[in-house]
Design a protein around this motif. Structure first.
Motif, PDB file in Angstrom:
ATOM      1  N   UNK A 280       0.908  -1.204   0.165  1.00  0.00           N
ATOM      2  CA  UNK A 280      -0.075   0.063   0.175  1.00  0.00           C
ATOM      3  C   UNK A 280       0.847   1.194   0.249  1.00  0.00           C
ATOM      4  N   UNK A 281       0.530   2.289  -0.923  1.00  0.00           N
ATOM      5  CA  UNK A 281       1.047   3.597  -0.892  1.00  0.00           C
ATOM      6  C   UNK A 281       1.257   4.269   0.519  1.00  0.00           C
ATOM      7  N   UNK A 282       2.048   5.179   0.715  1.00  0.00           N
ATOM      8  CA  UNK A 282       2.039   6.373   1.713  1.00  0.00           C
ATOM      9  C   UNK A 282       0.802   7.122   1.304  1.00  0.00           C
ATOM     10  N   UNK A 283      -0.382   7.313   2.122  1.00  0.00           N
ATOM     11  CA  UNK A 283      -0.184   7.297   3.829  1.00  0.00           C
ATOM     12  C   UNK A 283      -0.802   5.895   4.228  1.00  0.00           C
ATOM     13  N   UNK A 284      -1.107   5.146   3.296  1.00  0.00           N
ATOM     14  CA  UNK A 284      -1.526   3.778   3.913  1.00  0.00           C
ATOM     15  C   UNK A 284      -0.744   2.629   3.991  1.00  0.00           C
ATOM     16  N   UNK A 285       0.715   2.839   4.141  1.00  0.00           N
ATOM     17  CA  UNK A 285       1.629   1.956   4.324  1.00  0.00           C
ATOM     18  C   UNK A 285       1.693   1.161   5.384  1.00  0.00           C
TER      19      UNK A 285
ATOM     20  N   UNK B 194      -0.717  -0.909   5.567  1.00  0.00           N
ATOM     21  CA  UNK B 194      -2.078  -1.760   6.006  1.00  0.00           C
ATOM     22  C   UNK B 194      -2.618  -2.387   4.525  1.00  0.00           C
ATOM     23  N   UNK B 195      -3.533  -2.896   4.444  1.00  0.00           N
ATOM     24  CA  UNK B 195      -4.022  -3.602   3.323  1.00  0.00           C
ATOM     25  C   UNK B 195      -4.033  -2.727   2.061  1.00  0.00           C
ATOM     26  N   UNK B 196      -3.483  -2.862   1.017  1.00  0.00           N
ATOM     27  CA  UNK B 196      -3.911  -2.124  -0.235  1.00  0.00           C
ATOM     28  C   UNK B 196      -5.039  -2.509  -0.907  1.00  0.00           C
ATOM     29  N   UNK B 197      -5.186  -1.575  -1.723  1.00  0.00           N
ATOM     30  CA  UNK B 197      -6.504  -1.826  -2.647  1.00  0.00           C
ATOM     31  C   UNK B 197      -6.300  -1.019  -3.804  1.00  0.00           C
ATOM     32  N   UNK B 198      -7.212  -1.314  -4.738  1.00  0.00           N
ATOM     33  CA  UNK B 198      -6.905  -0.414  -6.252  1.00  0.00           C
ATOM     34  C   UNK B 198      -7.192   0.910  -6.282  1.00  0.00           C
ATOM     35  N   UNK B 199      -8.062   1.049  -5.394  1.00  0.00           N
ATOM     36  CA  UNK B 199      -8.492   2.862  -5.481  1.00  0.00           C
ATOM     37  C   UNK B 199      -7.230   3.588  -5.041  1.00  0.00           C
ATOM     38  N   UNK B 200      -6.312   3.077  -4.240  1.00  0.00           N
ATOM     39  CA  UNK B 200      -5.054   3.872  -3.893  1.00  0.00           C
ATOM     40  C   UNK B 200      -4.166   4.011  -4.878  1.00  0.00           C
ATOM     41  N   UNK B 201      -4.302   3.401  -6.148  1.00  0.00           N
ATOM     42  CA  UNK B 201      -3.539   3.704  -7.127  1.00  0.00           C
ATOM     43  C   UNK B 201      -3.367   5.295  -7.442  1.00  0.00           C
ATOM     44  N   UNK B 202      -4.500   5.995  -6.969  1.00  0.00           N
ATOM     45  CA  UNK B 202      -4.604   7.573  -7.170  1.00  0.00           C
ATOM     46  C   UNK B 202      -3.358   8.112  -6.502  1.00  0.00           C
ATOM     47  N   UNK B 203      -2.849   7.613  -5.370  1.00  0.00           N
ATOM     48  CA  UNK B 203      -1.610   8.144  -4.543  1.00  0.00           C
ATOM     49  C   UNK B 203      -0.454   7.807  -5.365  1.00  0.00           C
ATOM     50  N   UNK B 204      -0.372   6.865  -5.995  1.00  0.00           N
ATOM     51  CA  UNK B 204       0.710   6.622  -6.928  1.00  0.00           C
ATOM     52  C   UNK B 204       0.630   7.475  -7.933  1.00  0.00           C
ATOM     53  N   UNK B 205      -0.439   7.995  -8.734  1.00  0.00           N
ATOM     54  CA  UNK B 205      -0.433   8.983  -9.649  1.00  0.00           C
ATOM     55  C   UNK B 205      -0.226  10.169  -9.132  1.00  0.00           C
ATOM     56  N   UNK B 206      -0.451  10.471  -7.952  1.00  0.00           N
ATOM     57  CA  UNK B 206      -0.275  11.900  -7.438  1.00  0.00           C
ATOM     58  C   UNK B 206       1.241  11.928  -7.234  1.00  0.00           C
TER      59      UNK B 206
ATOM     60  N   UNK C  52       3.629  16.635 -14.524  1.00  0.00           N
ATOM     61  CA  UNK C  52       2.194  16.498 -15.656  1.00  0.00           C
ATOM     62  C   UNK C  52       1.288  16.677 -14.764  1.00  0.00           C
ATOM     63  N   UNK C  53      -0.005  16.739 -15.434  1.00  0.00           N
ATOM     64  CA  UNK C  53      -1.083  16.780 -14.696  1.00  0.00           C
ATOM     65  C   UNK C  53      -1.941  15.257 -14.339  1.00  0.00           C
ATOM     66  N   UNK C  54      -2.668  14.961 -13.414  1.00  0.00           N
ATOM     67  CA  UNK C  54      -2.982  13.554 -13.004  1.00  0.00           C
ATOM     68  C   UNK C  54      -3.748  13.163 -14.297  1.00  0.00           C
ATOM     69  N   UNK C  55      -4.469  13.909 -14.952  1.00  0.00           N
ATOM     70  CA  UNK C  55      -5.117  13.218 -16.226  1.00  0.00           C
ATOM     71  C   UNK C  55      -4.090  12.791 -17.284  1.00  0.00           C
ATOM     72  N   UNK C  56      -3.113  13.448 -17.400  1.00  0.00           N
ATOM     73  CA  UNK C  56      -2.020  13.263 -18.432  1.00  0.00           C
ATOM     74  C   UNK C  56      -1.391  11.890 -17.898  1.00  0.00           C
TER      75      UNK C  56
END
Length: 254
Positions: free
Chosen positions: A208-213, A215-227, A235-239
């Motif tokens: 799980x990425x920070x700030x959830x390191x 803990x159980x990871x889940x796919x929604x946390x991929x947004x933290x990777x993108x950030x 680049x932008x989140x969308x890009x």
């Protein structure tokens, strides 16, 4: 559109809230979930997921290196049987793992090479698991390299030199929670790697990425990777989402 190129949605850790967890990911913008195999004990769970989410879930088939034990030939036969009678989007996750146990190194090398050759026969990408085994992985890839070898170096945690070597074998780098870790190190050189070589992943429920390191990871946390990639590449989140999804389409063909 966000693509998670590596998520174990069938994991027992999601048994209590799998539907809600997948919905959270969809609400976060994830529309493609690529599911790696581990061994025969998870096959039916993978097929059930595909049946329930036919437009969202895309399956791989393969034997994970930590599942290479005394019965590895039986497990490889299971993989081959399914690859011959059903369509999959990759052979994975396959590779070498020397972190837990080095007892079956020779068998892991054989299983890795064998599955690479099956991928070539089927014109499929491979998804590589590598832990404490960069030299051993590269040794196999060096002998198998060619236009028919391509795929993803899942959960890349190596150096800049190792990143460039992986890319030289037609591999995209799978970037997940590790890029957000203070001691993850890859964030220190990732800006020297063109974004066209990266795909996103979570490896949920692991890493799980920070700030959830921790803990159980889940796919929604991929947004933290993108950030984090937004900060690295300016680049932008969308890009980031669009480019990495396009990269995943180049690998998986869809």
């Amino acid at each position: 559109m966000i693509t998670d190129t590596h998520t174990h949605l069938y994991s027992e850790q999601f048994d209590e809230d799998r539907k809600a967890m997948i919905q959270r990911a969809k609400d976060a913008g994830v529309s493609r979930f690529f599911i790696p195999a581990i061994d025969s004990s998870y096959t039916e769970k993978m097929f059930s997921l595909e049946k329930e989410y036919p437009k969202d879930v895309f399956l791989m088939m393969g034997l994970h290196p930590t599942s290479v034990k005394e019965n590895y030939l039986e497990e490889l036969n299971h993989v081959k049987n399914w690859v011959d009678k059903k369509d999959f989007y990759a052979i994975g996750e396959i590779g070498i793992d020397l972190y837990w146990d080095k007892t079956f190194l020779t068998q892991q090398q054989e299983a890795f090479r064998t599955q690479i050759q099956w991928a070539k026969e089927k014109k499929l990408p491979i998804v590589i698991h590598c832990r404490d085994a960069f030299d051993e992985i590269f040794e196999v890839l060096e002998t198998e390299k060619g236009e028919d070898l391509f795929g993803i170096f899942h959960c890349f945690t190596g150096t800049l030199a190792q990143a460039k070597q992986a890319i030289s074998y037609n591999m995209k780098l799978g970037i997940g929670g590790v890029v957000t870790f203070k001691n993850g190190k890859i964030d220190q050189f990732l800006n020297e790697i063109n974004l066209k070589h990266l795909v996103l992943e979570t490896d949920a429920p692991y890493l799980a990425p920070t700030p959830f390191r921790g803990k159980r990871n889940e796919t929604a946390y991929i947004t933290n990777v993108i950030d984090k990639l937004v900060d690295i590449y300016n680049l932008s989140f969308k890009e980031i989402s669009e480019i990495t999804t396009q990269n995943s389409k180049e690998v998986f063909g869809i």
